[in-house]
Enzyme design. Structure first.
Site, PDB file in Angstrom:
ATOM      1  N   GLN A  10       1.904  -6.290   5.225  1.00 44.02           N
ATOM      2  CA  GLN A  10       2.216  -5.770   4.362  1.00 44.02           C
ATOM      3  C   GLN A  10       3.516  -6.505   3.387  1.00 44.02           C
ATOM      4  O   GLN A  10       4.359  -6.923   4.622  1.00 44.02           O
ATOM      5  CB  GLN A  10       2.261  -4.599   4.003  1.00 44.02           C
ATOM      6  CG  GLN A  10       0.884  -4.009   4.666  1.00 44.02           C
ATOM      7  CD  GLN A  10       0.587  -2.276   3.911  1.00 44.02           C
ATOM      8  OE1 GLN A  10       0.866  -2.010   3.496  1.00 44.02           O
ATOM      9  NE2 GLN A  10      -0.826  -1.939   4.119  1.00 44.02           N
ATOM     10  N   TYR A  17      -7.226  -8.986  10.770  1.00 44.68           N
ATOM     11  CA  TYR A  17      -5.345  -9.020  11.084  1.00 44.68           C
ATOM     12  C   TYR A  17      -5.200  -9.483  12.830  1.00 44.68           C
ATOM     13  O   TYR A  17      -6.719  -9.850  13.640  1.00 44.68           O
ATOM     14  CB  TYR A  17      -5.549  -7.651  11.642  1.00 44.68           C
ATOM     15  CG  TYR A  17      -5.437  -6.642   9.595  1.00 44.68           C
ATOM     16  CD1 TYR A  17      -3.724  -6.828   9.379  1.00 44.68           C
ATOM     17  CD2 TYR A  17      -6.147  -6.225   9.795  1.00 44.68           C
ATOM     18  CE1 TYR A  17      -3.955  -6.215   7.753  1.00 44.68           C
ATOM     19  CE2 TYR A  17      -6.435  -5.999   8.367  1.00 44.68           C
ATOM     20  CZ  TYR A  17      -5.085  -5.247   7.960  1.00 44.68           C
ATOM     21  OH  TYR A  17      -4.191  -5.003   6.818  1.00 44.68           O
ATOM     22  N   GLU A  24      -6.613  -9.073   3.288  1.00 44.43           N
ATOM     23  CA  GLU A  24      -5.127  -8.679   3.877  1.00 44.43           C
ATOM     24  C   GLU A  24      -5.443  -9.383   5.044  1.00 44.43           C
ATOM     25  O   GLU A  24      -6.242  -9.775   5.752  1.00 44.43           O
ATOM     26  CB  GLU A  24      -6.084  -7.172   3.949  1.00 44.43           C
ATOM     27  CG  GLU A  24      -5.257  -5.922   3.423  1.00 44.43           C
ATOM     28  CD  GLU A  24      -5.574  -5.032   4.155  1.00 44.43           C
ATOM     29  OE1 GLU A  24      -6.083  -4.037   5.337  1.00 44.43           O
ATOM     30  OE2 GLU A  24      -6.717  -4.249   3.210  1.00 44.43           O
ATOM     31  N   ASN A  28     -11.926  -1.032  -1.354  1.00 43.14           N
ATOM     32  CA  ASN A  28     -11.738  -1.662  -0.008  1.00 43.14           C
ATOM     33  C   ASN A  28     -12.613  -1.021   1.182  1.00 43.14           C
ATOM     34  O   ASN A  28     -12.619  -0.278   1.331  1.00 43.14           O
ATOM     35  CB  ASN A  28     -10.500  -1.050   0.153  1.00 43.14           C
ATOM     36  CG  ASN A  28      -9.696  -1.685   1.072  1.00 43.14           C
ATOM     37  OD1 ASN A  28      -8.666  -2.757   1.628  1.00 43.14           O
ATOM     38  ND2 ASN A  28      -9.325  -0.735   1.941  1.00 43.14           N
ATOM     39  N   GLU A  29     -12.473  -2.420   2.145  1.00 40.42           N
ATOM     40  CA  GLU A  29     -13.419  -1.834   2.963  1.00 40.42           C
ATOM     41  C   GLU A  29     -14.532  -0.973   3.044  1.00 40.42           C
ATOM     42  O   GLU A  29     -14.531   0.161   3.459  1.00 40.42           O
ATOM     43  CB  GLU A  29     -12.492  -1.736   4.539  1.00 40.42           C
ATOM     44  CG  GLU A  29     -11.463  -3.099   4.165  1.00 40.42           C
ATOM     45  CD  GLU A  29     -10.780  -2.814   5.858  1.00 40.42           C
ATOM     46  OE1 GLU A  29     -10.611  -1.818   6.610  1.00 40.42           O
ATOM     47  OE2 GLU A  29      -9.761  -3.165   6.097  1.00 40.42           O
ATOM     48  N   GLU A  40       1.253  -1.282  -0.247  1.00 39.81           N
ATOM     49  CA  GLU A  40       0.116   0.103   0.553  1.00 39.81           C
ATOM     50  C   GLU A  40       1.210   1.127   0.356  1.00 39.81           C
ATOM     51  O   GLU A  40       1.681   0.876   0.152  1.00 39.81           O
ATOM     52  CB  GLU A  40      -1.121  -0.387   0.927  1.00 39.81           C
ATOM     53  CG  GLU A  40      -1.485   1.582   1.861  1.00 39.81           C
ATOM     54  CD  GLU A  40      -3.135   0.694   2.502  1.00 39.81           C
ATOM     55  OE1 GLU A  40      -2.912  -0.089   3.004  1.00 39.81           O
ATOM     56  OE2 GLU A  40      -3.591   1.576   2.319  1.00 39.81           O
TER      57      GLU A  40
END
Ligand code: AHR
Length: 583
Positions: A436, A331, A387, A249-250, A102
């Site tokens: 990432q 996450y 992710e 995204n999200e 990102e």
């Protein structure tokens, strides 16, 4: 969860040890006196010779029981695996070893892009050391430009002569100035240098379908359209391939705080109009293969409302639009938000809590898969875990918006556990991207100006390369239990796979932070002739590689024994081991 045989063995062993110690302790109360011609043994507690003899007999007996009990305890640390190569499962899609880069902190700028005039060795502005390291990982795809950043990125600002590109503010991550030097053509150059495939997330939150459609045309059109000509004028006449398209995204959060229904309407429009024009990717009807897969936004929490909405819509899709995947973000944040677990200088409590927390990935996937299965039992739509990884507290002294953290052997184990979970869910999970790639969250690589260090997670990805596109093979085992301070983990984890050349791969993760484990594997459907292994461990749960000491955690060879078709090896505490078995 306690492992009953293990607890019983421990209890026997402790009782025997205690008994032995007591016997010896009591026996040591003897005092010797020499008086004239007569030597007499008396005891400080005043007991007689006969009593003392009895104690000694007891002590010898105790020793005997002790030595019988010791192997019982040792057996406690043996885990039997049964690998059945006669029941091959699905392919472990190589795209689950994807990465996420990102525009955040020093992920792109400094981590990848240093510019052509930098004293750091580079090719057209892209760091040579980073490219060389990433090539070793055979990175299947790279997701870019975000993340939250994607929904505020306007691609036109990042093309053409770099000195003419506008400076903008990266308001997603720390309000820092973005020179836009690393734009579409630089990203594609990076992808080609590392030998990967682009996964481009388009701006749904603050962009338009037209903007996204034109971006795809700029990247992929071969015909002499105005946008293809513009790309050629920028030095790239050949159309690029785009393997994956992220539709936002999200969108339930940083991507625009949308409701599921609002997003689903937009998703259809983007799917309809944002097209890949590369002739090689137009799909079988147009004579191409290698079609771009369109990935819709999916959930970031275990509830299933969002997945329901997307999959319900998909079930009724028409010729006009389609999606090939639903994303999922999760996450490992053991103490909840904001992330507070330290990424360096921590102990067993943080180690066990973090690994316990990461194992939730399996349950999360199951929940979403159950919903997807209702609408798509044939598993046409992939679950794209684009992710995942450990999100720890920012390193002291770093910009908190840059998400900088160290990477320890704990994170390496966390990576292997997640990769194993994805392998077990291979039928549905065919794409995943660790968050990432460089200098951000659970990264592969850390850089500091001209210095670069490869993290323990990097080495896990390197060790797993042979699993890319291998065939999943079931392994049965009783994992046992490792408990610290009331937190219990499976003692070991393992997966197996078969590769095209007939080799069998076996991965063993030893989560036990304190004890080695002896692995003893029998194999059906393969006659093992020889085997070799590689293992990754650290001296402590918080061992890390640093710029000053970059090789603290590197893979080492592991001694593997094959006897009568059975395999045995001992894996170190807190380790990841991969064995390659030759038939
Ligand atoms: O990876 C960091 C951020 O985490 C991403 O930008 C966002 O999608 C997620 O919330």
């Amino acid at each position: 969860m306690l492992n009953p045989p293990s607890q019983i063995n421990k209890a026997i062993y402790l009782a025997c040890s205690l008994w032995l110690v007591l016997c010896i302790f009591e026996g040591s109360g003897t005092e010797y006196e020499n008086s004239g011609c007569k030597s007499r043994a008396s005891h400080s507690d005043g007991s007689t010779e006969a009593e003392s003899l009895a104690r000694r007999v007891l002590a010898v007996f105790g020793l005997l029981v002790f030595s019988l009990a010791a192997p019982l305890l040792a057996a406690d640390n043996i885990v039997h695996l049964s690998v059945d190569a006669t029941k091959p499962g699905p392919k472990i899609n190589r795209n689950v070893f994807g990465q996420f880069a990102e525009n955040l902190g020093h992920g792109l700028y400094e981590g990848i892009w240093v510019g052509p005039d930098s004293s750091i060795p580079n090719t057209r502005g892209i760091r040579n050391d980073v490219v060389a390291a990433l090539r070793e990982l055979k990175v299947p795809n790279v997701r870019w430009p975000g993340g939250c950043f994607a929904d505020q990125y306007h691609w036109r600002k990042g093309i053409g002569p770099r000195d003419k590109r506008p400076a903008t503010v990266n308001s997603a991550w720390g309000d820092v100035i973005d020179t836009n030097a690393f734009g579409s053509d630089e990203f594609m150059d990076f992808i080609q240098q590392i030998g990967s495939t682009p996964y481009v997330s388009v701006n749904v939150g603050s962009g338009t379908p037209q903007e996204a459609a034109e971006w795809l045309e700029y990247m992929t059109a071969a015909a002499p359209t105005a946008l293809a000509k513009e790309r050629a004028a920028n030095g790239h006449p050949e159309p690029y391939k785009v393997g994956f398209l992220g539709i936002g995204n999200e969108s339930w959060d940083c991507g625009g705080a949308m409701t599921p229904d609002y997003y689903v309407s937009l998703m259809k429009v983007y799917s309809r109009f944002v097209l890949n024009m590369n002739p090689a990717q137009r799909g079988p009807a147009q004579g191409g293969n290698d079609q771009m897969l369109k990935i819709a936004v999916g959930p970031g929490t275990p509830d299933t409302e969002w997945t329901e909405a997307v999959m319900k819509a998909w079930k009724k899709h028409t010729w006009a639009w389609d999606i090939n995947g639903v994303s999922l973000h999760w996450y490992t944040v053991p103490n909840g938000w904001p992330p507070s677990t330290p990424s360096e200088k921590f102990g067993l409590d943080d180690y066990t809590k973090t690994l316990k927390s990461t194992l939730f990935m399996d349950e999360f996937l199951r929940k979403q898969e159950a919903v997807m299965g209702k609408y798509d039992p044939e598993k046409k739509v992939t679950l794209s875990v684009d992710e995942w990884g450990a999100w720890h507290a920012p390193l002291a002294g770093s910009n908190p918006a840059f998400l900088v953290q160290q990477n320890s052997i704990r994170d390496a184990i966390l990576a292997s556990l997640n990769l194993n979970i994805f392998a077990r869910h291979s039928e549905r999970v065919r794409i995943a991207n660790i968050a990432q790639m460089i200098n951000v969250l659970q990264s592969m690589i850390l850089t500091d100006k001209e210095k670069m260090v490869l993290t323990p997670t990097y080495y896990v990805f390197k060790m797993y390369v042979p699993f890319q596109n291998a065939t999943f093979i079931p392994v049965a085992f009783d994992a046992g239990t490792y408990t610290h301070n009331g937190v219990s983990l499976p003692r070991v984890d393992a997966i197996a796979a078969k590769v095209a050349d007939g080799k069998l791969l076996l991965e063993i993760t030893n989560l036990d932070a304190e004890n080695p484990v002896t692995i003893d594997a029998d194999m059906t459907g393969i006659t093992a002739k020889s085997a070799s292994g590689e293992t990754l461990t650290g001296a402590a749960v918080d061992s890390v590689n640093t710029f000053a000491s970059p090789n603290t955690i590197v893979p080492k060879s592991a001694a593997v024994k094959i006897q009568d078709g059975k395999l045995s090896l001992t894996v170190a505490p807190r380790s990841v081991t991969i064995v390659s078995i030759e038939p």
